[in-house]
Design a protein around this motif. Sequence first.
Motif, short mmCIF file in Angstrom:
data_model
loop_
_atom_site.label_atom_id
_atom_site.label_comp_id
_atom_site.label_asym_id
_atom_site.label_seq_id
_atom_site.Cartn_x
_atom_site.Cartn_y
_atom_site.Cartn_z
N LEU A 22 0.87 -1.16 0.00
CA LEU A 22 0.00 0.00 0.00
C LEU A 22 0.91 1.22 0.00
O LEU A 22 1.96 1.20 0.65
N SER A 23 0.51 2.25 -0.72
CA SER A 23 1.37 3.44 -0.75
C SER A 23 0.58 4.69 -0.45
O SER A 23 -0.64 4.75 -0.68
N CYS A 24 1.27 5.68 0.05
CA CYS A 24 0.68 6.94 0.47
C CYS A 24 1.68 8.04 0.16
O CYS A 24 2.85 7.92 0.52
N LYS A 25 1.23 9.09 -0.52
CA LYS A 25 2.18 10.13 -0.93
C LYS A 25 1.48 11.47 -1.03
O LYS A 25 0.36 11.57 -1.53
N GLU A 26 2.17 12.50 -0.57
CA GLU A 26 1.75 13.87 -0.87
C GLU A 26 3.02 14.67 -1.13
O GLU A 26 4.07 14.35 -0.58
N THR A 27 2.93 15.65 -2.01
CA THR A 27 4.15 16.28 -2.51
C THR A 27 4.31 17.74 -2.11
O THR A 27 5.35 18.33 -2.34
N GLU A 28 3.27 18.33 -1.48
CA GLU A 28 3.33 19.77 -1.20
C GLU A 28 4.04 20.10 0.10
O GLU A 28 4.57 21.19 0.28
N GLY A 29 3.99 19.17 1.05
CA GLY A 29 4.49 19.46 2.39
C GLY A 29 5.98 19.75 2.41
O GLY A 29 6.77 19.10 1.74
N SER A 30 6.37 20.77 3.19
CA SER A 30 7.78 21.10 3.37
C SER A 30 7.96 21.55 4.81
O SER A 30 7.34 22.53 5.21
N PRO A 31 8.74 20.86 5.63
CA PRO A 31 9.56 19.68 5.29
C PRO A 31 8.70 18.48 4.85
O PRO A 31 7.50 18.47 5.10
N PRO A 32 9.34 17.47 4.21
CA PRO A 32 8.58 16.32 3.72
C PRO A 32 7.77 15.67 4.84
O PRO A 32 8.21 15.58 5.98
N SER A 33 6.58 15.22 4.48
CA SER A 33 5.68 14.61 5.46
C SER A 33 6.17 13.24 5.91
O SER A 33 6.89 12.56 5.18
N CYS A 84 -4.27 6.47 5.32
CA CYS A 84 -3.04 7.00 5.89
C CYS A 84 -3.18 8.48 6.15
O CYS A 84 -4.07 9.14 5.63
N GLU A 85 -2.27 8.97 6.99
CA GLU A 85 -2.27 10.36 7.43
C GLU A 85 -0.88 10.92 7.18
O GLU A 85 0.12 10.27 7.52
N ALA A 86 -0.82 12.09 6.57
CA ALA A 86 0.46 12.76 6.32
C ALA A 86 0.58 13.93 7.29
O ALA A 86 -0.36 14.70 7.46
N SER A 87 1.75 14.06 7.91
CA SER A 87 1.97 15.19 8.80
C SER A 87 3.44 15.59 8.77
O SER A 87 4.32 14.73 8.63
N ASN A 88 3.69 16.87 8.88
CA ASN A 88 5.08 17.34 8.91
C ASN A 88 5.29 18.37 10.01
O ASN A 88 6.28 19.10 10.01
N GLY A 89 4.35 18.47 10.95
CA GLY A 89 4.49 19.40 12.05
C GLY A 89 4.01 20.80 11.73
O GLY A 89 4.07 21.68 12.58
#
Length: 103
Positions: A22-33, A84-89
Amino acid sequence: VAPTTPVCEVPSSAMTGTVVQLSCKETEGSPPSEYQWYKNGVALLEKTGTGSDRAANITYTMNKKSGTLLFNTVTKNDTGEYFCEASNGIGLSQKCSVKRMQV
């Protein structure tokens, strides 16, 4: 930059005993999620240990950096609803829609 809603790829069905990723990806977050997978609403544990550190009933490897959830041999117990959940703080964490995998 806060993460955007990640794109999750979850197979709708899988054969028992096969390798499933299974894969999960987002590309906008900086720093990377970093990515956290959930099954039926419960956070999955990241498994990095070997031998005695490994829980006997954990059949997957979760990589929080790449967003992959890899089952070396799926079992009927792995059937469920995944997201899935993406987080980068920065800003709010983002979740993808729930997808059901039937084994």
